[in-house]
Design a protein around this motif. Structure first.
Motif, short mmCIF file in Angstrom:
data_model
loop_
_atom_site.label_atom_id
_atom_site.label_comp_id
_atom_site.label_asym_id
_atom_site.label_seq_id
_atom_site.Cartn_x
_atom_site.Cartn_y
_atom_site.Cartn_z
N SER A 25 0.83 -1.21 0.00
CA SER A 25 0.00 0.00 0.00
C SER A 25 0.86 1.25 0.00
N ASP A 26 0.56 2.17 -0.94
CA ASP A 26 1.24 3.46 -0.96
C ASP A 26 0.30 4.60 -0.60
N ARG A 27 -0.97 4.26 -0.30
CA ARG A 27 -1.96 5.27 0.08
C ARG A 27 -3.13 4.56 0.72
N THR A 28 -3.72 5.18 1.73
CA THR A 28 -4.91 4.61 2.36
C THR A 28 -6.00 5.67 2.45
N VAL A 29 -7.25 5.22 2.33
CA VAL A 29 -8.41 6.10 2.44
C VAL A 29 -9.44 5.42 3.34
N ILE A 30 -9.88 6.11 4.38
CA ILE A 30 -11.00 5.64 5.20
C ILE A 30 -12.26 6.25 4.61
N TYR A 31 -13.06 5.43 3.95
CA TYR A 31 -14.15 5.97 3.14
C TYR A 31 -15.52 5.91 3.80
N ASP A 32 -15.66 5.23 4.92
CA ASP A 32 -16.98 5.07 5.52
C ASP A 32 -17.30 6.18 6.53
N ILE A 33 -16.95 7.41 6.19
CA ILE A 33 -17.25 8.57 7.03
C ILE A 33 -18.43 9.30 6.41
N ARG A 34 -19.50 9.48 7.17
CA ARG A 34 -20.70 10.14 6.67
C ARG A 34 -20.97 11.39 7.51
N GLU A 35 -20.77 12.54 6.92
CA GLU A 35 -20.98 13.82 7.60
C GLU A 35 -22.33 14.39 7.19
N ALA A 36 -23.24 14.51 8.15
CA ALA A 36 -24.59 14.99 7.85
C ALA A 36 -24.69 16.52 7.89
N MET A 37 -23.75 17.19 8.57
CA MET A 37 -23.84 18.64 8.72
C MET A 37 -23.00 19.39 7.70
N GLY A 38 -22.12 18.69 7.02
CA GLY A 38 -21.25 19.36 6.06
C GLY A 38 -20.84 18.41 4.96
N ASP A 39 -19.61 18.56 4.48
CA ASP A 39 -19.11 17.80 3.35
C ASP A 39 -18.26 16.62 3.86
N SER A 40 -18.72 15.41 3.60
CA SER A 40 -17.98 14.22 4.05
C SER A 40 -16.60 14.15 3.43
N ARG B 94 -10.72 13.24 3.47
CA ARG B 94 -9.39 13.72 3.13
C ARG B 94 -8.50 13.86 4.37
N HIS B 95 -9.11 14.24 5.50
CA HIS B 95 -8.33 14.41 6.73
C HIS B 95 -7.64 13.11 7.14
N TYR B 96 -8.32 11.99 6.96
CA TYR B 96 -7.77 10.70 7.37
C TYR B 96 -7.07 9.96 6.24
N GLU B 97 -6.97 10.56 5.08
CA GLU B 97 -6.25 9.94 3.98
C GLU B 97 -4.75 10.02 4.26
N SER B 98 -4.04 8.94 3.97
CA SER B 98 -2.60 8.89 4.22
C SER B 98 -1.86 8.48 2.96
N ALA B 99 -0.85 9.27 2.61
CA ALA B 99 0.07 8.90 1.53
C ALA B 99 1.32 8.34 2.20
N LEU B 100 1.65 7.11 1.91
CA LEU B 100 2.79 6.47 2.56
C LEU B 100 4.07 6.77 1.80
N ASP B 101 5.05 7.29 2.50
CA ASP B 101 6.37 7.53 1.92
C ASP B 101 7.12 6.20 1.88
N LEU B 102 7.31 5.68 0.68
CA LEU B 102 8.03 4.41 0.51
C LEU B 102 9.41 4.62 -0.09
N SER B 103 9.88 5.87 -0.08
CA SER B 103 11.17 6.17 -0.72
C SER B 103 12.34 5.50 0.00
N GLY C 139 -6.23 1.93 7.00
CA GLY C 139 -6.40 3.38 7.05
C GLY C 139 -6.07 3.94 8.42
N ALA C 140 -6.52 3.25 9.47
CA ALA C 140 -6.24 3.69 10.84
C ALA C 140 -4.76 3.53 11.18
N ILE C 141 -4.17 2.42 10.79
CA ILE C 141 -2.76 2.17 11.08
C ILE C 141 -1.89 3.23 10.41
#
Length: 203
Positions: free
Chosen positions: A66-81, A86-95, A139-141
């Motif tokens: 994995s070079d990127r993870t996305v936690i996609y099961d976030i449902r925001e009813a008051m604003g934009d999910s 995006r806040h919990y999205e992680s780009a893994l540095d594999l360099s 995604g959490a890890i």
């Protein structure tokens, strides 16, 4: 035993290795990852596990790096999910991992949710994220490791595949158990090769 899972220490390829069973789902994954970092201060975290694939995009028993993870099961009813996702999205540095890799892998994104892949959501996962596979924990890890600035290598084997009309392991726990046995044996067989590779390129 520990509050977050059982562990044991051993040596592989001349390196001290702690095996830690981190648990099931995002809560256990985040808690156990932070516990391991705080308690043991690992130089590198290596996450081994299974994932479900999207039929036609990946095959059973392929190994994902994995070079990127996305936690996609976030449902925001008051604003934009999408902002929360995006806040919990992680780009893994594999360099820090030299190529070529010691074993064949598919370097790609993993999507995570506290549920198995839902057949009706496959098209949107591919369209929105380019997903080929998903799991419950990475995604959490990745998020916790990133916050702690800890190197992370995620290796996940595809245990089963899902399509809009077919899900080979759903309702068939025996198939999942047997496939998981094969996947984990492969990942553990390859682990000394990865450790040797990382140590060689660290010098």
């Amino acid at each position: 035993p520990s509050p977050w899972g059982e562990s044991f220490q051993t040596e592989i390829a001349g390196q001290p290795i702690l095996f830690f069973h981190g648990g099931w789902g995002k809560v256990a994954a985040a808690g156990s990852t932070q516990y391991v970092i705080d308690r043991f201060h690992p130089e590198i975290l290596i996450n081994l596990g299974t994932c479900g694939g999207i039929e036609g995009q990946i095959r059973p028993f392929e190994t994902i790096l994995s070079d990127r993870t996305v936690i996609y099961d976030i449902r925001e009813a008051m604003g934009d999910s999408r902002e929360a996702v995006r806040h919990y999205e992680s780009a893994l540095d594999l360099s820090w991992i030299a190529t070529p890799y010691p074993v064949p892998v598919r370097k790609t994104l993993l999507v995570s949710a506290d549920r198995d892949l839902v057949q009706d959501e496959l098209d949107s996962l591919q369209r929105n994220y380019g997903a080929v596979a998903g799991d419950w924990e990475t995604g959490a890890i990745a998020h916790v490791a990133s916050r702690n600035k800890t190197k992370l290598l995620i290796l996940r084997g595809v245990s089963d595949v899902v399509s809009p009309t077919r899900a080979e392991a759903y309702g068939n726990i025996g198939l999942f158990i047997n496939r998981t046995d094969t996947v984990m044996r492969t990942l553990l067989r390859d682990l000394p090769l990865w450790i040797n590779h990382l140590e060689k390129n660290r010098r």
